[in-house]
Design a protein around this motif. Structure first.
Motif, PDB file in Angstrom:
ATOM      1  N   TRP A  88       0.832  -1.207   0.000  1.00  0.00           N
ATOM      2  CA  TRP A  88       0.000   0.000   0.000  1.00  0.00           C
ATOM      3  C   TRP A  88       0.869   1.260   0.000  1.00  0.00           C
ATOM      4  O   TRP A  88       0.581   2.230  -0.713  1.00  0.00           O
ATOM      5  CB  TRP A  88      -0.934  -0.008   1.194  1.00  0.00           C
ATOM      6  N   ILE A  91       2.373   1.637  -3.497  1.00  0.00           N
ATOM      7  CA  ILE A  91       1.387   2.126  -4.465  1.00  0.00           C
ATOM      8  C   ILE A  91       1.111   3.610  -4.236  1.00  0.00           C
ATOM      9  O   ILE A  91       0.993   4.388  -5.193  1.00  0.00           O
ATOM     10  CB  ILE A  91       0.090   1.296  -4.360  1.00  0.00           C
ATOM     11  N   SER A  92       1.027   4.020  -2.980  1.00  0.00           N
ATOM     12  CA  SER A  92       0.811   5.433  -2.671  1.00  0.00           C
ATOM     13  C   SER A  92       1.995   6.272  -3.139  1.00  0.00           C
ATOM     14  O   SER A  92       1.816   7.385  -3.654  1.00  0.00           O
ATOM     15  CB  SER A  92       0.595   5.615  -1.165  1.00  0.00           C
ATOM     16  N   SER A  95       1.798   6.639  -6.821  1.00  0.00           N
ATOM     17  CA  SER A  95       0.740   7.581  -7.173  1.00  0.00           C
ATOM     18  C   SER A  95       1.246   9.016  -7.162  1.00  0.00           C
ATOM     19  O   SER A  95       0.789   9.851  -7.956  1.00  0.00           O
ATOM     20  CB  SER A  95      -0.436   7.430  -6.207  1.00  0.00           C
ATOM     21  N   THR A 278      -8.466   6.544  -3.979  1.00  0.00           N
ATOM     22  CA  THR A 278      -8.425   5.452  -2.996  1.00  0.00           C
ATOM     23  C   THR A 278      -8.930   4.152  -3.615  1.00  0.00           C
ATOM     24  O   THR A 278      -8.351   3.074  -3.404  1.00  0.00           O
ATOM     25  CB  THR A 278      -9.268   5.811  -1.764  1.00  0.00           C
ATOM     26  N   LYS A 281      -6.206   2.831  -5.886  1.00  0.00           N
ATOM     27  CA  LYS A 281      -5.139   2.178  -5.130  1.00  0.00           C
ATOM     28  C   LYS A 281      -5.570   0.785  -4.675  1.00  0.00           C
ATOM     29  O   LYS A 281      -4.773  -0.168  -4.710  1.00  0.00           O
ATOM     30  CB  LYS A 281      -4.766   3.021  -3.909  1.00  0.00           C
ATOM     31  N   TRP A 285      -3.722  -2.599  -5.545  1.00  0.00           N
ATOM     32  CA  TRP A 285      -3.256  -3.433  -4.439  1.00  0.00           C
ATOM     33  C   TRP A 285      -3.781  -4.858  -4.596  1.00  0.00           C
ATOM     34  O   TRP A 285      -3.042  -5.831  -4.405  1.00  0.00           O
ATOM     35  CB  TRP A 285      -3.736  -2.846  -3.116  1.00  0.00           C
TER      36      TRP A 285
END
Length: 301
Positions: A88, A91-92, A95, A278, A281, A285
């Motif tokens: 997570w 991925i954030s 982003s 969100t 993501k 994920w």
């Protein structure tokens, strides 16, 4: 009881050593071959190795009064939670990074760049045997770093386009993926690939995408693509745009669609929230997990 405990400890230690050797071996094998299938088995072995190491040490040194199976199950869950958190965060970070989610391509001025290892040479021979004709060599870069290279081929009738994707990894090797593309007279775009990178987003309604990461044989993937064409019983239209024009236009269309459907934030919100919503993501994920451990992509609908 002591003899039983000592016997169990010996079994645990032996298992740890075996799993450690297997994990290292699969890691090196996956790096050398660039094979996602080998990498999947390597991840499972690594997961069981870490769980056995943690639970085994806890059991052997008496840090808990629970049995080894209970400790092993808890360790598996703990590793899952740690990896979930790591994915997570990664991925954030992606982003909000400068890496493009839908990279733009340009013509590779250096021409085709094929690695000289046997698997790649065999693939070039396969292309010649099946009469695929080279159209363009493309590259996507950010600053001086190559994100990926694409060699585009077509069948003699120009109704089947094949993208050979070269994906560099941190160890300096390249993995290869294949994407077959055809378009019917009714406007349906058939895409069959074995790409193993997570996407998580959406494709246009007229795209019929089938991803098969487990299918590494070009013959099997080509036959699957042609079987899908036959099942539709529609006439194919020859490609009239160049691979460069097509791939960049496709990237623009798919990016806008994913912005409209809430996978990407609006451009106004990108600076503060990053490019992925969100929900976006969460989809990425989920696909990271299904691809990493099962080799199964999401349904892109």
């Amino acid at each position: 009881m002591t003899d039983v405990t000592n016997g169990t400890s010996m079994i645990i230690q032996t298992t740890i050593l075996v799993l450690a050797a297997a994990s290292l071996g699969f890691s090196l094998w996956a790096a050398r071959r660039g094979s996602p299938i080998v990498a999947i088995f390597g991840r499972w072995i690594r997961w069981f190795f870490l769980a056995t190491l943690i639970s085994g040490a806890t059991y052997i040194y008496g840090w808990s009064g629970h049995s080894f199976p209970v400790l092993f199950a808890v360790a598996l869950l703990g590793i899952f939670l740690v990896e979930t958190t790591y994915n997570w965060i990664a991925i954030s970070a992606l982003s909000k990074s400068e890496l493009p989610l839908f990279p733009e391509f340009s013509e590779n001025e250096r021409g085709e760049e094929w690695p000289s290892s046997p698997p790649f040479l065999n693939l070039k021979d396969w292309l010649r045997r099946n009469e695929y004709q080279k159209r363009q060599a493309l590259v996507s870069t950010i600053e001086d770093n190559i994100l990926m290279r694409v060699s585009a081929y077509e069948n003699p009738q120009q109704t089947e386009r094949l993208h050979v994707l070269f994906l560099p990894n941190p160890r300096g090797n390249s993995a290869v993926c294949l994407t077959f593309i055809s378009e019917t007279r009714s406007g349906t775009v058939l895409v069959t690939d074995n790409v193993f990178l997570p996407f998580g987003g959406f494709y246009p309604e007229n795209w019929d995408v089938e991803r098969r990461p487990w299918t590494r044989s070009p013959d099997q993937l080509m036959n699957r693509h042609r079987a899908r064409i036959d099942a539709r019983a529609e006439t194919l239209t020859p490609f009239v745009t160049t691979p460069l024009e097509q791939i960049n236009e496709d990237q623009r269309v798919v990016e806008q669609l994913n912005r409209d459907l809430g996978f990407l934030n609006t451009r106004v919100d990108e600076m503060e929230k990053g490019r992925l919503t969100t929900a976006g993501k969460a989809r990425v994920w989920q696909e990271v997990w299904t691809l990493s451990y099962l080799g199964i992509p999401l349904r892109y609908s």
